[in-house]
Write a protein that holds these residues in place. Structure first.
Motif, short mmCIF file in Angstrom:
data_model
loop_
_atom_site.label_atom_id
_atom_site.label_comp_id
_atom_site.label_asym_id
_atom_site.label_seq_id
_atom_site.Cartn_x
_atom_site.Cartn_y
_atom_site.Cartn_z
N GLY A 186 -5.39 0.20 9.70
CA GLY A 186 -4.14 0.75 9.91
C GLY A 186 -3.94 0.30 8.49
N GLN A 187 -4.50 0.81 7.11
CA GLN A 187 -3.78 0.08 5.99
C GLN A 187 -3.27 1.93 5.55
N ASP A 188 -3.07 1.41 3.92
CA ASP A 188 -2.88 2.77 3.03
C ASP A 188 -2.85 2.49 1.92
N ILE A 189 -2.53 3.49 1.34
CA ILE A 189 -2.85 3.64 -0.23
C ILE A 189 -1.94 4.70 -0.05
N ALA A 190 -0.42 4.38 -1.50
CA ALA A 190 0.07 5.30 -1.90
C ALA A 190 -0.40 6.97 -2.95
N ASP A 191 0.14 7.46 -3.04
CA ASP A 191 -0.05 8.40 -3.40
C ASP A 191 -0.45 8.58 -5.37
#
Lengths: 110, 232
Positions: free
Chosen positions: A71-76
């Motif tokens: 459920g998590q992400d890191i911006a480009d």
């Protein structure tokens, strides 16, 4: 009839969304990767993200990949900055459906 | 501890220099061997280099992608063992240019800063300056470097010029221990008229790095060289 269309559209959209939502691996093509000692800074930087579960570095294929926690992400932009701070250039960032283990196996098998 | 010198050929000093032990706690300095080495942002590197003629320790920290700062101490001894110079240094390392090729990278650095010098040629501690230039090219199989580092204090100037060429028998990947073999040539003007030639074995993996070698030229034959680096 309209109701039927609505259901079909909803199912179709859901199906196309699944691969995107399931893409918990980010794969980056990085320029300048020749040395594990220097490249270890990339690993340290990427692991400092709270969303990072694991990191893969391949000097052979000039690829850096990371798996994300559920459920998590890191911006480009964050990734690009971190790689740049480590001294390298990012050529391409993509979200892929592979797990990090399957990506690791695929790279070794090439 | 790092000195495994072969029996002296012509009566050169053989005991472990006490200066090495003194240098360790300071753990901060400029080292010829690594002064221009790229330190990524937020990364800290400790380095220690030792041979019978020179010992150095340095701690460096990356402030930006192209700028790091370092503190260190170095000690040089002349071939006859009569002249000794010790430098405590602060320096900035600037990565002036990095070129990304399809198979490797080429770097150019400049570095410099203030120093405090002590030595057998003058009394007390003198302030001075030091600085230099470093260029290297690296692929996964080939490494070449040319660097120079000048120290000036109390009317004395010393220039250490180093060239390295190394070859890797296999292209190590990230998880592997990388193995390199090659040659280092170093000249320390003002302390020796000889060019020190040292075959090197280099091993590294992710956060650690070791160079070892034994000099082969007549003036320094049998002198062992060790260089250790750790990233944090």
């Amino acid at each position: 009839m309209n109701k039927m269309k609505f259901y079909i559209m909803t199912i179709a959209l859901s199906l196309t969304a699944v691969p995107v939502l399931a893409a918990s691996t980010i794969k980056m093509q990085v320029e300048g990767l020749v040395c594990a000692f220097c490249g270890s800074a990339i690993e340290k930087k990427l692991r400092s993200n709270a969303a990072t579960a694991d990191v893969l570095v391949s000097l052979e294929h000039k690829i850096v990949a990371l798996s994300l926690k559920d459920g998590q992400d890191i911006a480009d932009d964050t990734l690009r900055t971190q790689i740049t701070d480590a001294g390298y250039q990012v050529k391409k960032i993509e979200r892929v459906p592979d797990t990090l283990d399957s990506l690791r196996a695929a790279l070794k098998g090439r | 501890m790092f000195r495994f010198k072969l029996p002296p050929i012509r009566g050169r000093r053989c005991a472990v220099p006490r200066g090495w032990l003194a240098a360790l706690p300071l753990a901060a300095l400029s080292t010829q061997a690594v002064a221009g080495f790229f330190i990524p942002r937020d990364i800290t590197m400790f380095m220690f280099t030792a041979s019978p003629d020179s010992q150095m320790a340095e701690v460096a920290h990356g402030l930006r992608a192209n700028l790091s700062v370092a503190a260190g101490q170095s000690r040089y001894v002349s071939d006859d063992g009569l002249t000794e110079r010790r430098y405590t240094t602060l320096q900035a390392n600037w990565l002036v240019h990095r070129a990304y090729g399809s198979d490797g990278i080429t770097n150019a650095y400049i570095y410099g800063g203030p120093l405090a010098a002590r030595g057998s040629e003058f009394a007390g501690t003198h302030s001075g300056v030091h600085g230099g230039f470093w260029a290297d090219h690296e692929t996964r199989r080939i490494y070449a470097r040319l660097s120079t580092h000048a120290y000036h204090a109390a009317g004395h100037t010393q220039v250490v010029t180093t060239a390295q060429g190394l070859w890797a028998p296999y292209a190590a990947d990230y998880e592997d221990i990388a193995t390199w073999i090659g040659l280092q040539a170093e000249r320390r003007s003002g302390l020796t008229d000889a060019t020190q030639i040292t075959p090197l074995l280099r091993l590294f993996q992710r956060r650690w790095w070791v160079d070892v070698g034994v000099s082969v030229n007549r003036e320094h034959r049998g002198d062992a060289f060790v260089n250790l680096m750790l990233l944090f």
